[in-house]
Design a protein around this motif. Structure first.
Motif, PDB file in Angstrom:
ATOM      1  N   THR A   1      -1.257  28.118 -29.790  1.00  0.00           N
ATOM      2  CA  THR A   1      -0.245  29.175 -29.095  1.00  0.00           C
ATOM      3  C   THR A   1       0.922  29.115 -29.972  1.00  0.00           C
ATOM      4  O   THR A   1       1.788  27.732 -30.087  1.00  0.00           O
ATOM      5  N   LYS A   2       1.544  30.108 -30.613  1.00  0.00           N
ATOM      6  CA  LYS A   2       2.773  30.063 -31.398  1.00  0.00           C
ATOM      7  C   LYS A   2       3.442  31.427 -31.236  1.00  0.00           C
ATOM      8  O   LYS A   2       2.982  32.421 -31.270  1.00  0.00           O
ATOM      9  N   LEU A   3       4.913  31.194 -31.121  1.00  0.00           N
ATOM     10  CA  LEU A   3       5.527  32.429 -30.695  1.00  0.00           C
ATOM     11  C   LEU A   3       6.839  32.105 -31.744  1.00  0.00           C
ATOM     12  O   LEU A   3       7.532  31.056 -31.698  1.00  0.00           O
ATOM     13  N   SER A   4       7.383  33.219 -32.553  1.00  0.00           N
ATOM     14  CA  SER A   4       8.417  33.235 -33.261  1.00  0.00           C
ATOM     15  C   SER A   4       9.192  34.549 -33.135  1.00  0.00           C
ATOM     16  O   SER A   4       8.691  35.627 -33.076  1.00  0.00           O
TER      17      SER A   4
ATOM     18  N   VAL B   1       9.147  39.404 -34.454  1.00  0.00           N
ATOM     19  CA  VAL B   1       8.586  38.884 -33.643  1.00  0.00           C
ATOM     20  C   VAL B   1       6.913  38.741 -34.024  1.00  0.00           C
ATOM     21  O   VAL B   1       6.249  39.501 -34.327  1.00  0.00           O
ATOM     22  N   SER B   2       6.481  37.437 -33.811  1.00  0.00           N
ATOM     23  CA  SER B   2       4.957  37.074 -34.040  1.00  0.00           C
ATOM     24  C   SER B   2       4.526  36.188 -33.002  1.00  0.00           C
ATOM     25  O   SER B   2       5.140  35.263 -32.644  1.00  0.00           O
ATOM     26  N   PHE B   3       3.592  36.493 -32.343  1.00  0.00           N
ATOM     27  CA  PHE B   3       2.831  35.774 -31.441  1.00  0.00           C
ATOM     28  C   PHE B   3       1.237  35.763 -31.609  1.00  0.00           C
ATOM     29  O   PHE B   3       0.639  36.599 -31.832  1.00  0.00           O
TER      30      PHE B   3
END
Length: 515
Positions: free
Chosen positions: A288-291, A305-307
């Motif tokens: 899981t990665k959120l930026s 935004v990237s998820f």
């Protein structure tokens, strides 16, 4: 394309390919005919040649309102080079296709496809060079005929070539910081739309210090980027940016952004603008990665935004960005391909990049998927644009069935208003595109599978005359004749309405062999 233009295009492509090969080969030291080699130190390279024969029977070989039928024979030879090593790593795929039209021989053509990236270490732990190149068939206008198959002789298609080289050095300044100094050079060329041709140059110097896992981290960077278009447009941007990051918790990092940029992208003369923003990075696990980043820029608000989230049988991707685009096909860069999705999906099952690549390609071959499929084709531009991209992609891997869904929406407008660029922005200040691809594949046996794909793309401009909508449906059957040979048959239906109107039906048979 004239014979002379085709010769110039081929010469340009092979000079670029040869330059990439010459830069890599002396460092790798691999025999040119070796299919696989390992030197015992972790360096592994594989060379995989392949060939295929494809026969298409279509009732509209030009994707036009006239709708003339033809039989198109496509013979393709390809080679794929993959490798990881202590000094050189990268991948290179190249294919050459010969298209023969039974009833319209004047349309006979050669098509090139290239995807290559690589990094070479020139001096131990200090000097490096990044190389990248691509050749693909791109749509010229968002409102022209959108052919779902590049073998159709559409006048709205251009072979586009992009190559870049970036040498850099990096190291440490004692225990205070790490530095990197980088130069960039890139070139875009289009065989049928020279207005989109451009050259980019630039450089960047950056410093980084601290550790976000324990305490504050900081960075400072200075850069210059210049883009020259063959149509006469030239832009230059200088940027000075600093960041300060603080770990709110072990998996959550908050970053403050500030700086100044000087650019002529919105005015005849360079002007200075402040940069201010925040960024949040959340990585609770490797799956899981959120930026999320927001900045105040010269054109207003900018964000990215990237998820990404994956489970043993699913992978989900979401992208939402608003930023400047200075070259290449507008819109297409926002969506990831089917290959990218599956490569992420198998990250846990196969950490080794080479073996994972082979695994992904095995799945693609078994299920008859298109590895380069994206939701919208994009279009070529001849000047810098402001682009908003939203993209959602997901892959669901069942025991015997696979579902891949891609949806993308883009909104683009010209930064410097001009009417003589020759692209879609010559008549419309903004272009909007949205579309999706939905693929379902089911494995019948260990060797064979069936699949169906539904696609839709809509492009709109400022005026009612700029409206194009394309729907497509295809279904097929694929079987593995042997560990190296595949056979597939499929049927396709496409319909375009609005500014460009046509229908196209086709039957396709394909045989491929991996040497």
């Amino acid at each position: 394309m004239t014979r002379r233009a085709r010769q110039k295009t081929a010469a340009f492509e092979w000079r670029a390919i040869r330059a990439m090969a010459l830069a890599v080969t002396p460092l790798v030291g691999i025999p040119s005919m070796a299919l696989a080699q390992s030197d015992g130190s972790g360096r592994t390279w594989t060379l995989s040649p392949a060939a295929s024969l494809r026969q298409t029977l279509t009732d509209n070989y030009q994707a036009s309102s006239d709708g003339e039928s033809d039989a198109i024979t496509q013979a393709t030879v390809s080679v794929r080079l993959l490798g990881t090593g202590s000094r050189v790593r990268g991948s290179l795929e190249y294919s050459l296709s010969s298209l023969l039209y039974a009833r319209h021989s004047e349309e006979n053509d050669l098509q090139n496809t290239l995807n290559g990236v690589g990094t070479a270490e020139l001096v131990d732990n200090w000097a490096f060079v990044d190389l990248a190149g691509s050749i693909s068939q791109q749509q010229i206008s968002a409102f022209g005929p959108t052919a779902t198959d590049p073998s159709l002789a559409s006048g709205n298609r251009s072979e586009t070539r992009t190559f870049s080289v970036s040498p850099y050095i990096q190291g440490e300044l004692g225990s205070l910081a790490r530095y990197e100094a980088r130069l960039n050079y890139g070139v875009n060329r289009s065989s049928s739309f020279s207005a989109a041709n451009s050259k980019s140059t630039g450089g960047r110097l950056s410093l980084r210090g601290g550790d976000t896992q324990r305490t504050l981290a900081w960075s400072m960077s200075a850069s210059r980027d210049t883009v020259d278009y063959d149509s006469g447009t030239s832009t230059e941007t200088d940027t000075l940016r600093g960041t300060l990051s603080y770990p709110l918790m072990s998996s959550l990092v908050l970053t403050g952004i500030g700086g100044t940029e000087w650019t002529d992208l919105q005015s005849p003369e360079k002007k200075s603008y402040e940069i201010a923003g925040l960024q949040l990075d959340w990585v609770p696990s490797e799956r899981t990665k959120l930026s999320a980043r927001y900045e105040k820029r010269f054109f207003g608000s900018s964000h990215a935004v990237s998820f990404t989230f994956r489970t043993p049988r699913t992978v989900w991707n979401f992208i939402d960005s608003r930023d400047v685009s200075t070259g290449g096909p507008n819109g297409r860069s926002g969506g990831i391909t089917v290959y990218d999705l599956l490569f992420q999906q198998f990250a846990s099952a196969e950490p080794d990049l080479l073996r994972r690549d082979l695994l992904v390609r095995e799945v693609i071959a078994i299920y008859g998927l298109n590895p380069n499929s994206t939701a919208i084709p994009g279009f070529l531009t001849a000047s810098p644009t402001l682009q908003r991209v939203q993209s959602l992609s997901l892959a669901l891997m069942g025991i015997r069935s696979t579902v891949v869904f891609q949806a993308t929406r883009t909104s683009s407008r010209q930064l410097q208003r001009a009417t003589d660029t020759g692209d879609d922005f010559g008549a419309s200040n903004s272009v909007h595109q949205r579309g999706f691809n939905a693929n379902w594949s089911h494995r019948l046996t260990q060797q064979s599978s069936i699949n169906t794909t539904l696609g839709w793309v809509r492009s709109t401009g400022e005026f009612s005359s700029q409206r194009t909508s394309v729907r497509s449906l295809s279904a097929g059957w694929t079987t593995r004749l042997s560990p190296r040979a595949d056979l597939g048959v499929s049927a396709r239906y496409s319909q375009s309405s609005g500014t460009t109107q046509f229908t196209e039906r086709a039957l396709i048979a394909n045989f491929g062999y991996q040497f």
